[in-house]
Write a protein that holds these residues in place. Sequence first.
Motif, PDB file in Angstrom:
ATOM      1  N   ARG A 138      67.274  30.236  51.804  1.00 24.33           N
ATOM      2  CA  ARG A 138      65.905  30.438  52.432  1.00 24.33           C
ATOM      3  C   ARG A 138      65.738  31.893  53.046  1.00 24.33           C
ATOM      4  NH1 ARG A 138      66.658  27.805  48.967  1.00 24.33           N
ATOM      5  NH2 ARG A 138      66.880  25.066  49.008  1.00 24.33           N
ATOM      6  N   GLU A 141      65.487  34.905  49.810  1.00 22.37           N
ATOM      7  CA  GLU A 141      64.380  33.913  49.637  1.00 22.37           C
ATOM      8  C   GLU A 141      62.492  34.031  49.822  1.00 22.37           C
ATOM      9  OE1 GLU A 141      64.962  30.599  48.534  1.00 22.37           O
ATOM     10  OE2 GLU A 141      66.566  30.807  47.307  1.00 22.37           O
ATOM     11  N   PHE A 168      58.389  27.189  53.011  1.00 21.54           N
ATOM     12  CA  PHE A 168      58.896  25.739  52.826  1.00 21.54           C
ATOM     13  C   PHE A 168      58.104  25.085  52.205  1.00 21.54           C
ATOM     14  CE2 PHE A 168      61.770  27.240  56.038  1.00 21.54           C
ATOM     15  CZ  PHE A 168      62.375  28.198  55.824  1.00 21.54           C
ATOM     16  N   ASP A 171      56.762  26.478  48.292  1.00 22.26           N
ATOM     17  CA  ASP A 171      57.411  26.920  47.275  1.00 22.26           C
ATOM     18  C   ASP A 171      58.475  26.134  47.028  1.00 22.26           C
ATOM     19  OD1 ASP A 171      56.158  29.006  47.956  1.00 22.26           O
ATOM     20  OD2 ASP A 171      57.251  30.358  47.016  1.00 22.26           O
ATOM     21  N   TYR A 172      58.969  25.116  47.962  1.00 20.88           N
ATOM     22  CA  TYR A 172      60.134  24.294  47.889  1.00 20.88           C
ATOM     23  C   TYR A 172      60.259  22.752  47.218  1.00 20.88           C
ATOM     24  CZ  TYR A 172      62.892  27.837  47.862  1.00 20.88           C
ATOM     25  OH  TYR A 172      64.252  29.127  47.121  1.00 20.88           O
ATOM     26  N   ASN A 173      58.447  22.337  48.173  1.00 16.93           N
ATOM     27  CA  ASN A 173      58.141  21.543  48.247  1.00 16.93           C
ATOM     28  C   ASN A 173      58.486  20.276  48.818  1.00 16.93           C
ATOM     29  OD1 ASN A 173      56.117  19.168  47.712  1.00 16.93           O
ATOM     30  ND2 ASN A 173      57.700  18.172  45.862  1.00 16.93           N
TER      31      ASN A 173
END
Length: 396
Positions: A138, A141, A168, A171-173
């Motif tokens: 993460r 990214e 977080f 972008d990654y819900n």
Amino acid sequence: GIGLLLANVKLQGLKFIVRHSIFPLYLYSKYYFTHKNARQRGEFHLSSAGQRNRSQLRAFCLSRASHSLAHSRHRGHRTATAQSLFLGPGAVHSPTAEVGVQKLLELFMKQKEDACRLFLANKISVSHYNKHKLVYQRLGEFCKKSRINDMPLDQFNRQTIHDLEIFFKADYNLSVNSTAKMLEFIRKGILWAYQCGLILINPFSAYRIKKEDTQVQFLNKQEISRIRKKQLDIPRLDLVRDSFVFSCFTGISYADMCKLTKDQIVFDSKSSGYIHFYRTKTNHPAFIPLLPQSMEILDKYINQNNSGKIFPMLSNQKTNAYLKELADICGIKKKLTYHVARHSFAVTICLENGIPIETLSKILGHTNLRVTQAYAKITHKKVMNDMQALKDRLEY
């Protein structure tokens, strides 16, 4: 009046000189002579006297270090650390000075490699190692989205933490608590860098990681009975149901169920059995007496597997998927996961039937009683029973 005013101005000027010149010089000289031997050994810590004046000393030290850092960068030296700036060039020979980590991804790559070594030595679980891998991925990214290959550690600040939190969530819900877990892992890595002297200030020291109180999901007595007595003709659902109900009456987590062996089942002279093992999560001992409902399931599976394991457990993902199917068959509207069995044991089986919270903490293998007290907040039935007993005792 003018004389008093001039005297006040002189007094304020004298205070300014003492506060910003003489007193910092006194603190620094006190630190220098107190830690002369520690400086020669390359150590970096404060004595009890230094701890008492830590706030004043830290302010002066950071001021000196920031000026030295700016001067060293002006001369082209970009690898200065907090230890080398404070103790002087050539004074640091400790292992922390030889870490060689100067950037964010380098730091977490090293932590991932250390976690891999611990995993191969069976010191940590595979899930713990996977968390290190996920955090490193993460962060990579995040740097890629920021259009940089890596981030210097001295540029990791409070704004970066805020940007990570937004990254977080957007972008990654991730939920608030999932984001908090990711930031907590990152905080530990940054704290390690701070303690090693790789950064001057810990940016997490004044940052509050936000968390939300979650409602513990558990099954009531009727729901457990409905699952337990349901006739199932599908072998995979029957296996998942039996292991789930076994955990409902023992409180064993999924990770510990996968490792449960015959050697962990003990029978005393009175033929009453109990389970004794060390939890995978905390390595803390758990002592679980076997109830008749759990003994019934244990007798069914104890001699089926030749590998020593009692239950032929499926993967956690498949188990949870089959539990949702089982909930639909039994008409249960709650979101069913394997960990709900542990919560159901704590609340429905134990607390609502009068088991003391200290005993429950020992059975569950908790390291702290406060963890167990989270279950006590939701025992509505026990509250009503206690209040009814109070009404019976009151004589007015």
